[in-house]
Design a protein around this motif. Structure first.
Motif, PDB file in Angstrom:
ATOM      1  N   ASP A  90     -48.179  20.516 -13.160  1.00 29.85           N
ATOM      2  CA  ASP A  90     -46.822  20.199 -13.624  1.00 29.85           C
ATOM      3  C   ASP A  90     -46.242  19.016 -12.857  1.00 29.85           C
ATOM      4  OD1 ASP A  90     -46.966  22.309 -15.408  1.00 29.85           O
ATOM      5  OD2 ASP A  90     -45.677  23.642 -14.231  1.00 29.85           O
ATOM      6  N   ARG A  93     -47.948  15.840 -14.052  1.00 29.50           N
ATOM      7  CA  ARG A  93     -47.471  15.537 -15.407  1.00 29.50           C
ATOM      8  C   ARG A  93     -46.068  14.923 -15.351  1.00 29.50           C
ATOM      9  NH1 ARG A  93     -48.287  17.064 -20.687  1.00 29.50           N
ATOM     10  NH2 ARG A  93     -46.420  17.151 -21.983  1.00 29.50           N
ATOM     11  N   ALA A 103     -45.879  12.146 -23.513  1.00 30.29           N
ATOM     12  CA  ALA A 103     -46.274  13.536 -23.266  1.00 30.29           C
ATOM     13  C   ALA A 103     -47.552  13.902 -24.006  1.00 30.29           C
ATOM     14  CB  ALA A 103     -45.136  14.486 -23.667  1.00 30.29           C
ATOM     15  N   VAL A 106     -50.935  13.431 -22.077  1.00 28.78           N
ATOM     16  CA  VAL A 106     -51.177  14.136 -20.814  1.00 28.78           C
ATOM     17  C   VAL A 106     -51.491  15.603 -21.093  1.00 28.78           C
ATOM     18  CG1 VAL A 106     -50.259  14.744 -18.541  1.00 28.78           C
ATOM     19  CG2 VAL A 106     -49.554  12.597 -19.635  1.00 28.78           C
ATOM     20  N   TYR A 107     -52.629  16.053 -20.614  1.00 26.92           N
ATOM     21  CA  TYR A 107     -53.009  17.473 -20.678  1.00 26.92           C
ATOM     22  C   TYR A 107     -52.801  18.055 -19.294  1.00 26.92           C
ATOM     23  CZ  TYR A 107     -55.336  16.028 -24.967  1.00 26.92           C
ATOM     24  OH  TYR A 107     -55.610  15.520 -26.205  1.00 26.92           O
ATOM     25  N   THR A 108     -52.166  19.221 -19.241  1.00 24.58           N
ATOM     26  CA  THR A 108     -51.828  19.834 -17.959  1.00 24.58           C
ATOM     27  C   THR A 108     -52.605  21.123 -17.756  1.00 24.58           C
ATOM     28  OG1 THR A 108     -49.588  18.965 -18.206  1.00 24.58           O
ATOM     29  CG2 THR A 108     -49.915  20.656 -16.537  1.00 24.58           C
TER      30      THR A 108
END
Length: 188
Positions: A90, A93, A103, A106-108
């Protein structure tokens, strides 16, 4: 075991460690010059308020540079929840979003508490994303092991890139990578 055999064994292990650490430095300090579908950023310390530590910021900034240079199209940020209680994924990100990364790019992953779990979670993500190529982004001393575990889990087309932030403790960490790499070979 005689003391002579013991001393020779220690010498051999020491030489092996020097060779391995040199190999890790050569691989880890190589700049990524190509293109990949995704950058996989491995986590590190996050402060209680969600700020990135200098060593983690260096990793995320390296991925951000690849993204801005259009060398990668997506970024996966992966880490666990350390002592601060703030999820590393997190925090990374949020930093990338503040830097203007959309957004959707971006993979979190907040379940990547170690390099193996990050690689495993990337493999799971890839079942839906179908990436053909990846570049792991970490501190220079860590790149060799990260590339190894992603490949071992079945994703062959993986390269590496590194943080451009360097610290004195990196010398100790590259020595730590010696047993960690062989642990990954034997355990995972």
């Amino acid at each position: 075991m005689s003391s002579k055999v013991f001393r020779r064994s220690l010498l051999l292990v020491f030489i092996w460690m020097i060779i391995h650490c040199s190999w890790a430095a050569i691989v880890g300090l190589r700049d990524f010059k190509g293109n990949a579908d995704v950058a996989i950023v491995l986590g590190n310390t996050v402060y209680r308020h969600g700020g990135l530590s200098p060593w983690l910021k260096g990793r995320v900034d390296a991925a951000l540079t690849l993204y801005r240079n259009k060398q990668v199209g997506k970024i996966m940020v992966s880490g666990g929840t350390g002592d601060s209680g703030y999820p590393e994924g997190d925090a990374m990100r949020n930093y990338l979003l503040q830097q203007g990364v959309p957004a959707g790019d971006v993979y979190t992953d907040n379940e990547g508490a170690n390099s193996y779990l990050t690689a495993k979670n990337f493999i799971t993500l890839n079942q839906t994303c179908h990436f053909r190529s990846a570049v792991v982004v970490s501190s220079w001393f860590h790149v060799l092991r990260c590339k190894y575990i992603v490949k071992k889990l079945g994703f062959e087309n993986v390269e590496g890139d590194h943080s451009r932030s360097y610290f004195g403790k990196d010398v100790l960490y590259v020595m730590r990578e010696f047993p960690a790499f062989y642990k990954y070979m034997l355990v995972y």
